[in-house]
Design an enzyme around this catalytic site. Structure first.
Site, short mmCIF file in Angstrom:
data_model
loop_
_atom_site.label_atom_id
_atom_site.label_comp_id
_atom_site.label_asym_id
_atom_site.label_seq_id
_atom_site.Cartn_x
_atom_site.Cartn_y
_atom_site.Cartn_z
N GLY A 171 1.04 -0.84 -0.19
CA GLY A 171 -0.04 0.27 0.33
C GLY A 171 1.05 1.39 0.08
N ILE A 173 2.54 2.92 2.36
CA ILE A 173 2.99 2.59 3.47
C ILE A 173 4.54 2.12 2.49
CG2 ILE A 173 4.24 2.14 5.25
CD1 ILE A 173 1.54 3.44 6.66
N THR A 252 5.97 -2.42 11.62
CA THR A 252 5.07 -1.72 11.79
C THR A 252 3.20 -0.84 11.14
OG1 THR A 252 5.73 -0.26 9.93
CG2 THR A 252 7.06 0.15 11.60
N ARG A 254 0.53 -4.44 12.91
CA ARG A 254 0.42 -4.40 13.71
C ARG A 254 0.76 -6.01 14.40
NH1 ARG A 254 -1.76 0.29 13.74
NH2 ARG A 254 -3.66 1.33 13.55
N GLU A 283 -0.59 -5.88 22.61
CA GLU A 283 -0.13 -4.86 23.20
C GLU A 283 -0.30 -3.67 24.18
OE1 GLU A 283 1.14 -2.73 19.48
OE2 GLU A 283 0.42 -0.60 20.08
N HIS A 301 5.21 1.55 19.65
CA HIS A 301 3.92 1.98 18.53
C HIS A 301 4.60 3.30 18.38
CE1 HIS A 301 0.09 0.42 16.52
NE2 HIS A 301 0.73 1.96 16.06
N ILE A 302 5.34 4.30 17.74
CA ILE A 302 5.38 5.72 17.68
C ILE A 302 6.06 5.48 16.00
CG2 ILE A 302 6.37 6.48 20.19
CD1 ILE A 302 9.25 5.51 18.35
C1 GLV Z 1 -1.62 3.62 13.26
O1 GLV Z 1 -0.78 3.14 14.12
C2 GLV Z 1 -2.39 4.07 12.78
O2 GLV Z 1 -3.42 2.86 12.58
O3 GLV Z 1 -2.63 4.99 12.60
#
Ligand code: GLV
Length: 357
Positions: A171, A173, A252, A254, A283, A301-302
């Site tokens: 996607g 990202i 990064t 889930r 988490e 989770h940043i």
């Molecule tokens: C962060 O993890 C999001 O899904 O925006």
């Protein structure tokens, strides 16, 4: 008033002042936008609300502005009652929301794609560099005052040029991470149901392959798929074993996309070279065994955590909520098409910088 619970029928906004519930503090510009559209209640607690607290808070709400740790299911929607027309999630991921339950009730769900693409890709690449060049391990040496001196064979990492990046989920990202990797001289393969456009494939020299082939080839495997029933534990013991022994795993997306217990075993057995994780299966809990490994980088989770990006996420969620309350289609919606809403705008209008989601 509500048009009932027919699948695909959009709820009509009820008369009177709208009640907008924000489940945890979000940036002020977003709150200001919401204040222009109704009475805003923001949770005073600096923590996720319990299920009971959430149900109580949303009672009578027209809009719920939710965070990724809130479980938004049918029971919560029913606790909100018939006025609820919109759940505006301040996240691109929406695995915390029962989308069929919302659609059945005619409730619009929105998310925040695009505005966090670059921040998340930056953090992903920071993790790639941190784990391959042993940054955190090196920092621990200095901070613990462990004696050290320059040595030819001390703390050698792994270079990136001419190596292969495997992107699981191409996607926006995934594409943004691949662009960064190209700048470091990496070759790109990717897997997943979404085929990149011919232009993107040509720009990145990227090739779509089956996941198994990607795992056979990649020196760095980076996960960018949404969490669904199909991707839960996608990286299980078998697939971790299939990775190259000199490969790194970066997540990064889930946490539950990786079977965390299987990852611990793979690290113990030396089946992979290391891992870098921004997200965790349970988490905010982190498997204690992960803390034992020097070749594992862990951050809380940043991925989207820059001032600019978090503000843009809050503002986009607020704009979506305001649009729905005004009887207009939201800017970025998850179930809008199913509910028969017209698409609103090209993403570029809501997402400055590169288009994406
Ligand atoms: C962060 O993890 C999001 O899904 O925006």
């Amino acid at each position: 008033m509500s048009s009932g619970s027919k699948v695909g029928a959009l709820r009509m906004r009820a008369e009177g002042t709208a009640r907008i519930v924000v489940t945890r503090r979000i940036p002020e510009p977003a709150i200001e936008l919401l204040r222009g559209a109704g009475e805003v209640w923001v949770s005073p607690h600096d923590r996720p609300l319990s299920t009971e607290e959430l149900h109580e808070a949303v009672s009578g709400a027209d809009v719920v502005v939710s965070l990724l740790h809130d479980r938004i299911d049918g029971a919560l929607m029913d606790a909100a009652g018939p006025r609820l027309v919109c759940v505006a999630n301040v996240a691109v991921g929406f695995d915390n929301i029962d989308i069929p339950a919302a659609t059945e009730r005619g409730i619009v769900v929105t998310n925040t794609p695009g505005v966090l693409t670059d921040a998340t890709a930056d953090l992903t690449f920071a993790l790639v560099l941190a784990v391959t060049r042993r940054l955190c391990e090196g920092e621990r040496v200095i901070r613990s005052k462990t004696p050290w001196s320059w040595q030819m064979f001390y703390m050698l990492g792994s270079g990136l040029a001419d190596k292969t990046l495997g992107v699981v989920g191409m996607g926006a990202i995934g594409v943004a991470v691949a662009r960064r990797a190209r700048a470091f001289g990496m070759n790109i393969v990717y897997s997943g149901p979404v085929r990149a456009t011919a232009e993107v494939e040509a720009e990145l020299g990227a090739r779509q392959v089956e996941l198994d082939e990607l795992l056979d080839q990649a020196h760095v495997v980076t996960l960018h798929c949404p969490l669904t029933d199909e991707t839960r534990h996608l990286m299980n013991a078998e697939r971790l074993r299939r990775m190259r022994k000199d490969a790194y795993l970066v997540n990064t997306s889930r946490g539950p996309v990786i079977d965390e217990a299987a990852l611990v075993e793979a690290l113990r057995a030396g089946e992979i070279a290391g891992a870098a994780l921004d997200v965790f299966e349970h988490e905010p809990a982190v498997s204690p065994a992960l803390l034992e490994f020097d070749n594992v980088v862990l951050v809380p989770h940043i991925g989207s955590a820059t001032v600019e990006t978090r503000t843009a996420m809050g503002v986009l969620a607020a704009r979506n909520a305001v649009a729905v309350l005004a009887g207009e289609p939201p800017w970025t919606t998850v179930n809008g098409a199913t509910l028969g809403l017209p698409a609103r705008a090209p993403e570029a209008e809501v997402a400055p910088g590169r288009p994406g989601g």
